[in-house]
Scaffold this motif. Structure first.
Motif, PDB file in Angstrom:
ATOM      1  N   UNK A  74      47.443  43.656  38.130  1.00  0.00           N
ATOM      2  CA  UNK A  74      48.554  44.295  37.440  1.00  0.00           C
ATOM      3  C   UNK A  74      49.438  43.266  36.774  1.00  0.00           C
ATOM      4  N   UNK A  75      50.460  43.732  36.063  1.00  0.00           N
ATOM      5  CA  UNK A  75      51.283  42.800  35.287  1.00  0.00           C
ATOM      6  C   UNK A  75      52.079  41.862  36.189  1.00  0.00           C
ATOM      7  N   UNK A  76      52.704  42.391  37.242  1.00  0.00           N
ATOM      8  CA  UNK A  76      53.423  41.510  38.153  1.00  0.00           C
ATOM      9  C   UNK A  76      52.456  40.563  38.834  1.00  0.00           C
ATOM     10  N   UNK A  77      51.311  41.070  39.247  1.00  0.00           N
ATOM     11  CA  UNK A  77      50.327  40.240  39.925  1.00  0.00           C
ATOM     12  C   UNK A  77      49.872  39.070  39.076  1.00  0.00           C
ATOM     13  N   UNK A 103      42.619  36.193  44.068  1.00  0.00           N
ATOM     14  CA  UNK A 103      43.188  37.240  43.227  1.00  0.00           C
ATOM     15  C   UNK A 103      42.434  38.528  43.494  1.00  0.00           C
ATOM     16  N   UNK A 104      43.091  39.461  44.168  1.00  0.00           N
ATOM     17  CA  UNK A 104      42.436  40.690  44.599  1.00  0.00           C
ATOM     18  C   UNK A 104      42.972  41.874  43.807  1.00  0.00           C
ATOM     19  N   UNK A 105      42.065  42.641  43.224  1.00  0.00           N
ATOM     20  CA  UNK A 105      42.470  43.811  42.458  1.00  0.00           C
ATOM     21  C   UNK A 105      41.262  44.636  42.086  1.00  0.00           C
ATOM     22  N   UNK A 116      40.678  41.412  34.106  1.00  0.00           N
ATOM     23  CA  UNK A 116      42.010  41.033  33.643  1.00  0.00           C
ATOM     24  C   UNK A 116      42.407  39.623  34.080  1.00  0.00           C
ATOM     25  N   UNK A 117      41.617  38.987  34.928  1.00  0.00           N
ATOM     26  CA  UNK A 117      41.985  37.660  35.433  1.00  0.00           C
ATOM     27  C   UNK A 117      40.867  36.637  35.244  1.00  0.00           C
ATOM     28  N   UNK A 146      37.310  41.767  44.473  1.00  0.00           N
ATOM     29  CA  UNK A 146      37.620  43.160  44.166  1.00  0.00           C
ATOM     30  C   UNK A 146      38.163  43.845  45.413  1.00  0.00           C
ATOM     31  N   UNK A 147      39.284  44.544  45.248  1.00  0.00           N
ATOM     32  CA  UNK A 147      39.881  45.252  46.364  1.00  0.00           C
ATOM     33  C   UNK A 147      40.438  46.577  45.876  1.00  0.00           C
TER      34      UNK A 147
END
Length: 282
Positions: free
Chosen positions: A10-13, A29-31, A36-37, A46-47
């Protein structure tokens, strides 16, 4: 030291990843959307907050983690509970959580999920830091200013209530300091810029920046909700936004702690400065 940023896509992340870059830590970096990263020197994982196994994998062997709150209203307390359980299982030495100002006493509906998550974290026994983030300054610049220029006015129901908007960049620096520094366990940080604004002052700042007349129209909450419904917002969303205006009127977004400035070591960016940096309006 391995640090996990949950919600990193996300943007904050992504701002937090930038703030952690160059520090002596391994960054996970989990998302959900790792595309995006791809341009960052991090370990992507991936989470999904709804998937216990993915949380367990992301946190395995880590020492510290940042839980960026889920945007899924109505489901996020359950999602956060899975992360807290995973943090306890992983034996984290610190779990930081992005909450909302005055989460323990706020009357706003949106604050209830944050208060419930804070309680889950406290009860888990995992050392914690609460990062009670103010309204994003970026949202005021990108959305509120844009709407004001389009309509010639800002419509709200916040009366003389003050808010202390902070940029995602500054809030990310505070999070990075907590994740890599010492002495933050057990702390509850109320994070906002040193300068506060009423929405009438926000309108005046946009007017001064743009050179256009911008008014602030303050409505009763019920009338403001009706405006949102006329604009096509779903009733549940309109009620949350109207309730947020109630909270603003009660100064529940007004932060006076000075915590953000102390954590980042300088005065936080102001709304006026962010407007100026965004360039002249078209």
């Amino acid at each position: 030291m391995s640090v996990v940023v949950l919600g990193a896509t996300g943007r904050l992340g992504r701002h937090v990843l930038d703030a952690l870059a160059g520090r002596s830590v391994e960054i996970r970096a989990a998302g959900r959307d790792l595309s995006k990263i791809v341009d960052r020197d991090v370990r992507p994982v991936r989470v999904d907050y709804a998937d216990e196994s993915s949380i367990r994998t992301a946190l395995q062997g880590a020492r510290r983690a940042l839980l960026i709150s889920s945007p899924d209203f109505g489901r996020r307390v359950d999602q956060h509970a899975r992360v807290v359980a995973g943090a306890r299982e992983a034996g984290l030495e610190l779990l930081a959580y992005t909450s909302t100002p005055r989460a323990g006493t706020s009357t706003m509906t949106m604050a209830a999920d944050h208060a419930a998550t804070e309680a889950l974290i406290r009860d888990s026994g995992v050392p914690f830091t609460m990062l009670r983030n103010a309204i994003y300054l970026d949202v005021l610049v990108e959305q509120t200013a844009g709407e004001a220029l389009r309509d010639g006015a800002i419509v709200g129901a916040s009366g003389p209530g003050r808010l202390s908007p902070a940029s995602r960049g500054d809030l990310a620096l505070a999070a990075a300091e907590v994740l890599t520094g010492e002495g933050h366990a057990g702390a509850v940080y109320e994070l906002g810029a040193d300068r506060s604004y009423t929405m009438a002052e926000v309108a005046a700042a946009i007017a001064a920046w743009s050179g256009r007349p911008i008014a602030y129209r303050d409505l009763p909450v019920d009338d403001f909700r009706a405006v949102l419904l006329e604009r096509g917002l779903p009733p549940q969303v309109a009620e949350i936004f109207a309730d947020t205006q109630r909270g603003m009127a009660r100064d529940e977004f007004h932060v006076t702690s000075g915590d953000l400035a102390r954590l980042i070591g300088r005065r936080p960016e102001t709304f006026d400065e962010a407007l100026a940096a965004s360039g002249a309006p078209r």
